[in-house]
Enzyme design. Structure first.
Site, PDB file in Angstrom:
ATOM      1  N   SER A 106       0.827  -1.211   0.000  1.00 44.55           N
ATOM      2  CA  SER A 106       0.000   0.000   0.000  1.00 44.55           C
ATOM      3  C   SER A 106       0.858   1.256   0.000  1.00 44.55           C
ATOM      4  CB  SER A 106      -0.902   0.025   1.237  1.00 44.55           C
ATOM      5  OG  SER A 106      -1.759  -1.088   1.270  1.00 44.55           O
TER       6      SER A 106
HETATM    7  N1  SAH Z   1      -1.208  -4.778   4.072  1.00 47.00           N
HETATM    8  C1  SAH Z   1      -0.497  -5.026   2.829  1.00 47.00           C
HETATM    9  C2  SAH Z   1      -1.325  -4.587   1.624  1.00 47.00           C
HETATM   10  C3  SAH Z   1      -1.395  -5.703   0.658  1.00 47.00           C
HETATM   11  S1  SAH Z   1      -2.522  -5.590  -0.676  1.00 47.00           S
HETATM   12  C4  SAH Z   1       0.878  -4.390   2.854  1.00 47.00           C
HETATM   13  O1  SAH Z   1       1.187  -3.640   3.763  1.00 47.00           O
HETATM   14  O2  SAH Z   1       1.677  -4.691   1.954  1.00 47.00           O
HETATM   15  C5  SAH Z   1      -3.871  -6.603  -0.081  1.00 47.00           C
HETATM   16  C6  SAH Z   1      -3.568  -8.027   0.289  1.00 47.00           C
HETATM   17  O3  SAH Z   1      -4.812  -8.636   0.694  1.00 47.00           O
HETATM   18  C7  SAH Z   1      -3.027  -8.912  -0.838  1.00 47.00           C
HETATM   19  O4  SAH Z   1      -1.852  -9.522  -0.405  1.00 47.00           O
HETATM   20  C8  SAH Z   1      -4.131  -9.946  -1.068  1.00 47.00           C
HETATM   21  O5  SAH Z   1      -3.654 -11.222  -1.452  1.00 47.00           O
HETATM   22  C9  SAH Z   1      -4.793  -9.996   0.303  1.00 47.00           C
HETATM   23  N2  SAH Z   1      -6.169 -10.483   0.341  1.00 47.00           N
HETATM   24  C10 SAH Z   1      -7.176 -10.273  -0.558  1.00 47.00           C
HETATM   25  N3  SAH Z   1      -8.298 -10.897  -0.159  1.00 47.00           N
HETATM   26  C11 SAH Z   1      -8.018 -11.524   1.022  1.00 47.00           C
HETATM   27  C12 SAH Z   1      -8.754 -12.354   1.922  1.00 47.00           C
HETATM   28  N4  SAH Z   1     -10.025 -12.691   1.697  1.00 47.00           N
HETATM   29  N5  SAH Z   1      -8.122 -12.810   3.035  1.00 47.00           N
HETATM   30  C13 SAH Z   1      -6.828 -12.494   3.287  1.00 47.00           C
HETATM   31  N6  SAH Z   1      -6.070 -11.739   2.465  1.00 47.00           N
HETATM   32  C14 SAH Z   1      -6.646 -11.261   1.346  1.00 47.00           C
END
Ligand code: SAH
Length: 222
Positions: free
Chosen positions: A70
């Site tokens: 993010s």
């Molecule tokens: N918090 C992260 C942002 C990652 S982007 C950071 O600091 O880098 C969002 C993430 O959510 C992705 O890795 C994606 O695979 C995950 N995601 C999407 N749907 C999800 C679900 N139902 N359960 C767990 N993770 C999920």
């Protein structure tokens, strides 16, 4: 693994991080503890070496498995909305690169974080820097389910775009708890801040427009 070995944190990178913190201040982030956590954590450690130079621009970036880390402003904004206190029990949905997880862990919370993509979950397991935070517990699973055996949580943070507010997450929020979640579709999402009263009723406030990768259902074992 790209980042299994410790990397350098140079004066240049520390300086760029100070500038990033200044940018976040100018964009309205006021929580000094959140700013201090961002200043303390080398974001370039979380990126593929090809993107290291851009680590301190206020932008989202691609990581492995088609996902993103993010934007720093978004991380700071969501964290600020959570009104984190030391020792809060926090659930994060979407571990991704674990940058947001480390920011929360730096604030002294007990963090539980779920990732649905096996490849990302395994990748973060090899990441040297996360070993600095024994207060992070990682889970491979579907965030729509939350973590019933560890509930309830003081705070819940969703870092992917949810099409609706997942009912099981609301159930797993403590009375007086706060949940922050972007809700919408692929054209954009509203950041929602959901608070639960001591009697269990919930209140929802809208806190701006954002754009996240989608929160998908089920696990992905690739
Ligand atoms: N918090 C992260 C942002 C990652 S982007 C950071 O600091 O880098 C969002 C993430 O959510 C992705 O890795 C994606 O695979 C995950 N995601 C999407 N749907 C999800 C679900 N139902 N359960 C767990 N993770 C999920």
């Amino acid at each position: 693994m790209l980042h299994s070995k410790p990397k350098e944190d140079s004066y240049l990178q520390k300086g760029l991080r100070k500038q990033l913190v200044q940018t976040l201040r100018e964009k309205g982030i006021q929580d000094e503890r959140v700013l201090a956590a961002i200043e303390a954590i080398p974001r370039h450690f979380f990126l593929d070496p090809a993107f290291e130079r851009q680590a301190y621009e206020d932008r989202a970036f691609p990581i492995t498995a088609g996902q993103t880390i993010s934007q720093p402003y978004t991380v700071a904004y969501q964290t600020q909305l959570l009104e984190i206190k030391k020792f809060d029990k926090v659930l994060e949905i979407g571990t991704g690169s674990a940058y947001q997880a480390c920011v929360l862990a730096e604030l002294g919370v007990s963090l539980f974080t779920i990732e649905r993509q096996r490849a990302l979950y395994d990748y973060v397991g090899q990441f040297f820097f996360i070993k600095n935070y024994p207060n992070i517990k990682r889970f491979y699973g579907d965030g729509y389910e939350g973590l019933p055996s560890y509930a309830p949580f003081d705070k819940i943070l969703v870092t992917a775009a949810a099409p609706f507010i997942p009912p099981k997450l609301v159930e797993q929020l403590k009375p007086s708890g706060i949940m922050v979640i972007p809700v919408g579709d692929d054209t954009g999402q509203k950041m929602l801040r959901i608070t639960k009263d001591t009697d269990g009723t919930t209140h929802i406030e809208e806190r701006g427009d954002f754009s996240f990768v989608p929160m998908l259902t089920g696990k992905n074992n690739k």
